[in-house]
Design a protein around this motif. Sequence first.
Motif, PDB file in Angstrom:
ATOM      1  N   ASN A 112      22.366  44.209  79.668  1.00  0.00           N
ATOM      2  CA  ASN A 112      22.612  42.763  79.797  1.00  0.00           C
ATOM      3  C   ASN A 112      21.419  41.935  79.332  1.00  0.00           C
ATOM      4  N   ARG A 113      20.220  42.329  79.748  1.00  0.00           N
ATOM      5  CA  ARG A 113      19.021  41.586  79.336  1.00  0.00           C
ATOM      6  C   ARG A 113      18.772  41.762  77.840  1.00  0.00           C
ATOM      7  N   LEU A 114      19.028  42.963  77.338  1.00  0.00           N
ATOM      8  CA  LEU A 114      18.849  43.237  75.917  1.00  0.00           C
ATOM      9  C   LEU A 114      19.800  42.392  75.078  1.00  0.00           C
ATOM     10  N   TYR A 115      21.046  42.337  75.493  1.00  0.00           N
ATOM     11  CA  TYR A 115      22.045  41.548  74.764  1.00  0.00           C
ATOM     12  C   TYR A 115      21.640  40.079  74.712  1.00  0.00           C
ATOM     13  N   ALA A 116      21.268  39.523  75.863  1.00  0.00           N
ATOM     14  CA  ALA A 116      20.902  38.110  75.933  1.00  0.00           C
ATOM     15  C   ALA A 116      19.677  37.803  75.076  1.00  0.00           C
ATOM     16  N   LEU A 134      19.131  35.648  71.281  1.00  0.00           N
ATOM     17  CA  LEU A 134      18.204  34.525  71.125  1.00  0.00           C
ATOM     18  C   LEU A 134      17.201  34.760  70.001  1.00  0.00           C
ATOM     19  N   LYS A 135      16.836  36.025  69.770  1.00  0.00           N
ATOM     20  CA  LYS A 135      15.789  36.338  68.800  1.00  0.00           C
ATOM     21  C   LYS A 135      16.233  36.114  67.361  1.00  0.00           C
ATOM     22  N   GLN A 136      17.463  36.468  67.053  1.00  0.00           N
ATOM     23  CA  GLN A 136      17.904  36.450  65.663  1.00  0.00           C
ATOM     24  C   GLN A 136      19.300  35.855  65.539  1.00  0.00           C
ATOM     25  N   GLU A 137      19.414  34.776  64.800  1.00  0.00           N
ATOM     26  CA  GLU A 137      20.731  34.184  64.592  1.00  0.00           C
ATOM     27  C   GLU A 137      21.604  35.061  63.700  1.00  0.00           C
ATOM     28  N   ASN A 138      20.961  35.888  62.871  1.00  0.00           N
ATOM     29  CA  ASN A 138      21.760  36.712  61.956  1.00  0.00           C
ATOM     30  C   ASN A 138      22.150  38.057  62.566  1.00  0.00           C
ATOM     31  N   TYR A 145      13.364  45.604  69.859  1.00  0.00           N
ATOM     32  CA  TYR A 145      13.506  44.664  68.745  1.00  0.00           C
ATOM     33  C   TYR A 145      12.636  45.095  67.565  1.00  0.00           C
ATOM     34  N   GLN A 146      11.399  45.504  67.838  1.00  0.00           N
ATOM     35  CA  GLN A 146      10.510  45.927  66.763  1.00  0.00           C
ATOM     36  C   GLN A 146      10.973  47.249  66.139  1.00  0.00           C
TER      37      GLN A 146
END
Length: 284
Positions: free
Chosen positions: A14-18, A22-26, A191-192
């Motif tokens: 859940n936290r990862l999805y949210a 937010l990090k990447q619009e694409n 993410y990285q």
Amino acid sequence: MRIFITGETGYISNRLYANLCLKQENYSINKKSIRNESLNRLDFTDMDIVIHTAALVHKKESKYSKDLYFDINVALTKELALKAKREKVKQFIFISTMAVFGNQEGCINSGSSIEPVTFYGQSKLVAEEAIKELEDEHFKVAIVRPPMVYGPNCPGNYTLLSKLSKKTPIFPLVENERSMIFIDNLIELIYQLIQNEESGIFHPQDPQYINTSSMVREISEVHGKSIYFSVFAGKVLKKLIGHKGLYQKVFSDLYYAKELSSYKDNSYQKYNLKQAITITEREQ
């Protein structure tokens, strides 16, 4: 980038999805439970990455058979990875656990033995081995072995410490060191790994080792509460229950060597303990 996250109600998923949204619009992200879903009904043909967070965890093992752990954490993981590879997914990120190292104490480094003792740890290790065999130049496998994860509304021992920090006037002063990781630091690492198209095994942790008494102090300060930390109480506690599992989980030494958790410039460690505790307690 098209990403599929397993685990519809899990804390990490859940936290990862949210956060990834937010990090990447694409990023196009789909999150779904696979426990009660036939994998045949899932379509990965348009997916670039599968992040597998779902697992049988936080259960009293006496109530759950070894077969159940292996069915969910091994067989289902392998079936998912095989499907991902067949349908041309480029990267498979598997959330494993520090528990693969078993009941070790003190420092875990590159030479430490891997000897899981719980069904959870054993099943995660077998799953790691199964999916690593599938890796090739077109199907990258990244395995993440986090220590205890904490953050807003997290399950596990942190919640107990948080509640205790708000109520108790005295707490044992114990000089221990533990590896833990704030949920948003873990997500930054994932993410990285996505951005860098990584493969391999990763052992993330917060920028500093966590001392249990210091963590309680930080929590109490966020709430404007004063606690007395007693050396005597720490000695008494160790004498009375030092051999018990709860003491080992909370007050013993267990940490990754710094070099084991190093990744590039360590920029995934965005938050130190004080910042992480402040965010956690204010979002509870």
